[in-house]
Enzyme design. Structure first.
Site, PDB file in Angstrom:
ATOM      1  N   LYS A 181       0.831  -1.209   0.000  1.00 58.22           N
ATOM      2  CA  LYS A 181       0.000   0.000   0.000  1.00 58.22           C
ATOM      3  C   LYS A 181       0.868   1.263   0.000  1.00 58.22           C
ATOM      4  O   LYS A 181       0.375   2.351   0.314  1.00 58.22           O
ATOM      5  CB  LYS A 181      -0.908   0.022   1.234  1.00 58.22           C
ATOM      6  CG  LYS A 181      -1.937  -1.103   1.300  1.00 58.22           C
ATOM      7  CD  LYS A 181      -3.087  -0.830   0.361  1.00 58.22           C
ATOM      8  CE  LYS A 181      -4.225  -1.810   0.593  1.00 58.22           C
ATOM      9  NZ  LYS A 181      -5.382  -1.524  -0.295  1.00 58.22           N
ATOM     10  N   ARG A 182       2.128   1.109  -0.357  1.00 61.47           N
ATOM     11  CA  ARG A 182       3.099   2.208  -0.253  1.00 61.47           C
ATOM     12  C   ARG A 182       3.075   2.809   1.154  1.00 61.47           C
ATOM     13  O   ARG A 182       3.235   4.003   1.352  1.00 61.47           O
ATOM     14  CB  ARG A 182       2.843   3.283  -1.323  1.00 61.47           C
ATOM     15  CG  ARG A 182       2.989   2.774  -2.750  1.00 61.47           C
ATOM     16  CD  ARG A 182       3.276   3.866  -3.747  1.00 61.47           C
ATOM     17  NE  ARG A 182       2.253   4.917  -3.747  1.00 61.47           N
ATOM     18  CZ  ARG A 182       2.361   6.062  -4.414  1.00 61.47           C
ATOM     19  NH1 ARG A 182       3.433   6.314  -5.135  1.00 61.47           N
ATOM     20  NH2 ARG A 182       1.396   6.940  -4.370  1.00 61.47           N
ATOM     21  N   ALA A 238       2.649   6.939   1.551  1.00 60.91           N
ATOM     22  CA  ALA A 238       1.781   7.580   0.565  1.00 60.91           C
ATOM     23  C   ALA A 238       0.579   8.270   1.192  1.00 60.91           C
ATOM     24  O   ALA A 238      -0.338   8.680   0.483  1.00 60.91           O
ATOM     25  CB  ALA A 238       1.318   6.554  -0.463  1.00 60.91           C
ATOM     26  N   LEU A 246      -2.790   9.001   3.807  1.00 59.27           N
ATOM     27  CA  LEU A 246      -4.022   8.355   4.259  1.00 59.27           C
ATOM     28  C   LEU A 246      -4.377   7.183   3.349  1.00 59.27           C
ATOM     29  O   LEU A 246      -4.288   7.284   2.119  1.00 59.27           O
ATOM     30  CB  LEU A 246      -5.161   9.383   4.250  1.00 59.27           C
ATOM     31  CG  LEU A 246      -6.585   8.865   4.484  1.00 59.27           C
ATOM     32  CD1 LEU A 246      -6.755   8.380   5.921  1.00 59.27           C
ATOM     33  CD2 LEU A 246      -7.597   9.980   4.173  1.00 59.27           C
ATOM     34  N   LEU A 294      -6.628   5.813   1.379  1.00 61.36           N
ATOM     35  CA  LEU A 294      -7.850   6.342   0.774  1.00 61.36           C
ATOM     36  C   LEU A 294      -8.877   5.249   0.511  1.00 61.36           C
ATOM     37  O   LEU A 294     -10.086   5.507   0.555  1.00 61.36           O
ATOM     38  CB  LEU A 294      -7.505   7.072  -0.525  1.00 61.36           C
ATOM     39  CG  LEU A 294      -6.675   8.352  -0.371  1.00 61.36           C
ATOM     40  CD1 LEU A 294      -6.274   8.886  -1.739  1.00 61.36           C
ATOM     41  CD2 LEU A 294      -7.450   9.412   0.406  1.00 61.36           C
ATOM     42  N   GLY A 303      -0.653  12.554   3.968  1.00 64.14           N
ATOM     43  CA  GLY A 303      -0.411  12.208   5.360  1.00 64.14           C
ATOM     44  C   GLY A 303       0.987  11.689   5.617  1.00 64.14           C
ATOM     45  O   GLY A 303       1.475  11.738   6.750  1.00 64.14           O
ATOM     46  N   GLU A 314       2.796  14.720   6.432  1.00 64.85           N
ATOM     47  CA  GLU A 314       2.412  15.118   7.787  1.00 64.85           C
ATOM     48  C   GLU A 314       3.136  14.266   8.825  1.00 64.85           C
ATOM     49  O   GLU A 314       3.591  14.779   9.858  1.00 64.85           O
ATOM     50  CB  GLU A 314       0.896  15.006   7.944  1.00 64.85           C
ATOM     51  CG  GLU A 314       0.145  16.032   7.110  1.00 64.85           C
ATOM     52  CD  GLU A 314      -1.362  15.839   7.121  1.00 64.85           C
ATOM     53  OE1 GLU A 314      -2.083  16.843   7.243  1.00 64.85           O
ATOM     54  OE2 GLU A 314      -1.829  14.681   6.999  1.00 64.85           O
ATOM     55  N   GLU A 366      -4.235  16.537  -1.662  1.00 59.62           N
ATOM     56  CA  GLU A 366      -5.603  16.506  -1.132  1.00 59.62           C
ATOM     57  C   GLU A 366      -6.590  17.274  -2.009  1.00 59.62           C
ATOM     58  O   GLU A 366      -7.744  16.852  -2.177  1.00 59.62           O
ATOM     59  CB  GLU A 366      -5.622  17.069   0.295  1.00 59.62           C
ATOM     60  CG  GLU A 366      -5.108  16.120   1.366  1.00 59.62           C
ATOM     61  CD  GLU A 366      -3.599  16.112   1.508  1.00 59.62           C
ATOM     62  OE1 GLU A 366      -3.100  15.475   2.441  1.00 59.62           O
ATOM     63  OE2 GLU A 366      -2.905  16.741   0.671  1.00 59.62           O
ATOM     64  N   ARG A 402      -7.955  15.228  -4.708  1.00 59.54           N
ATOM     65  CA  ARG A 402      -8.752  14.097  -4.225  1.00 59.54           C
ATOM     66  C   ARG A 402     -10.098  14.547  -3.646  1.00 59.54           C
ATOM     67  O   ARG A 402     -10.902  13.733  -3.214  1.00 59.54           O
ATOM     68  CB  ARG A 402      -7.993  13.334  -3.136  1.00 59.54           C
ATOM     69  CG  ARG A 402      -6.614  12.863  -3.541  1.00 59.54           C
ATOM     70  CD  ARG A 402      -6.662  11.659  -4.452  1.00 59.54           C
ATOM     71  NE  ARG A 402      -5.323  11.161  -4.717  1.00 59.54           N
ATOM     72  CZ  ARG A 402      -4.755  11.096  -5.910  1.00 59.54           C
ATOM     73  NH1 ARG A 402      -5.431  11.501  -6.982  1.00 59.54           N
ATOM     74  NH2 ARG A 402      -3.534  10.621  -6.064  1.00 59.54           N
ATOM     75  N   GLY A 456      -5.731  16.535   7.334  1.00 60.46           N
ATOM     76  CA  GLY A 456      -6.275  16.225   8.653  1.00 60.46           C
ATOM     77  C   GLY A 456      -5.242  15.776   9.652  1.00 60.46           C
ATOM     78  O   GLY A 456      -5.582  15.400  10.772  1.00 60.46           O
TER      79      GLY A 456
END
Length: 267
Positions: free
Chosen positions: A31-32, A69, A71, A73, A118, A121, A141, A144, A149
């Site tokens: 999922k990277r 990568a 959140l 998604l 994220g 972040e 973001e 998308r 967040g």
């Protein structure tokens, strides 16, 4: 001690070395290393107790070709959360990253590949960031249809400035290479392995006194949120405690006796 620190994790791979350096690897390479709810919970758990369990420094990295990568998604889409539910997801992210920034254990992020959304972040909650030539930074973001967040509006803005951060979110602008380092997205850029450089830094940092490192990594962040007058008082107070610890006196004695290593310019 090592078993207590490193056991019970599924999405983090933990390796505590003899010198107190703990390698924390995000372990979702398929999922990277995207951040799902379970991974955030494991970050909260680890960084809540690391300073009490013999961890003197952390190298944070990702399995595979990418750091993180952002959140997850797909998990977010499938969960179809309410506004209230996702607000609490975001608050948990903040708890994890605040424990990193303010927890008192120095964290060096070894970056490669994607440091996106994220993931940026997460990296921004580390105290030092080392990037290699494959590293790229983005806040996609806007494209998308979502909003940050996990603290980009605070930490990423502090690193590169509010309007550069806004540009990244609005346009999906990608930074990489020396330009990214010059902007402040990383303090170090390497031709070789970012992990090797991060380990070199962690080994050096772990040789500092734990209370000194705690003050550097926790007190400074708190002081940045104070007025100048309050920060000066807090600095004096923390300095009074740290600078008179018995172990510090031993190091000062070595300096006075000319047996301590000298500070020299880079060769």
């Amino acid at each position: 001690m090592t078993q207590d620190v490193t056991s019970g994790y599924s999405n983090l791979d933990l390796d505590l070395r003899d010198n107190g350096v703990c390698v924390v690897t995000l372990n979702r390479p398929d999922k990277r290393n995207a951040l799902d709810v379970a991974t955030i919970e494991e970050l909260v758990t680890f960084f809540s107790t690391a300073h009490r369990k013999g961890v003197r420094a952390v190298v944070l990295t990702g399995a595979g070709d990418h750091f993180c990568a952002g959140l997850d998604l797909v998990e977010h889409w499938k969960a179809d959360r309410s506004a209230d539910d996702f607000m609490h997801v975001c608050l948990r992210w903040h708890e994890a990253f605040n424990k990193m920034e303010y927890g008192g254990v120095p964290i060096i992020a070894a970056l490669r590949g994607a440091v996106v959304g994220g993931g940026l972040e997460l990296a921004s909650a580390a105290h030092l960031r080392v990037m290699d030539q494959s590293t790229y930074f983005a806040l996609p973001e806007g494209q998308r249809g979502i909003f940050t967040g996990g603290g980009a509006t605070i930490r990423v803005s502090d690193m590169i400035g509010k309007y550069r951060m806004i540009d990244m979110i609005l346009t999906g602008r990608v930074y990489q290479g020396q330009e990214a380092a010059d902007l402040g997205l990383a303090q170090y850029i390497t031709e070789g392995s970012s992990f090797d450089k991060a380990m070199e830094l962690a080994d050096k940092i772990a040789s500092n006194l734990p209370l000194t490192n705690f003050a550097i990594c926790s007190a400074i962040s708190h002081m940045q949120n104070m007025s100048g007058l309050d920060a000066a008082y807090a600095e004096a107070f923390v300095g009074g405690i740290v600078n008179t610890q018995p172990a510090a006196r031993e190091r000062l004695e070595a300096f006075a006796n000319k047996t301590a290593a000298r500070v020299r310019p880079n060769s």
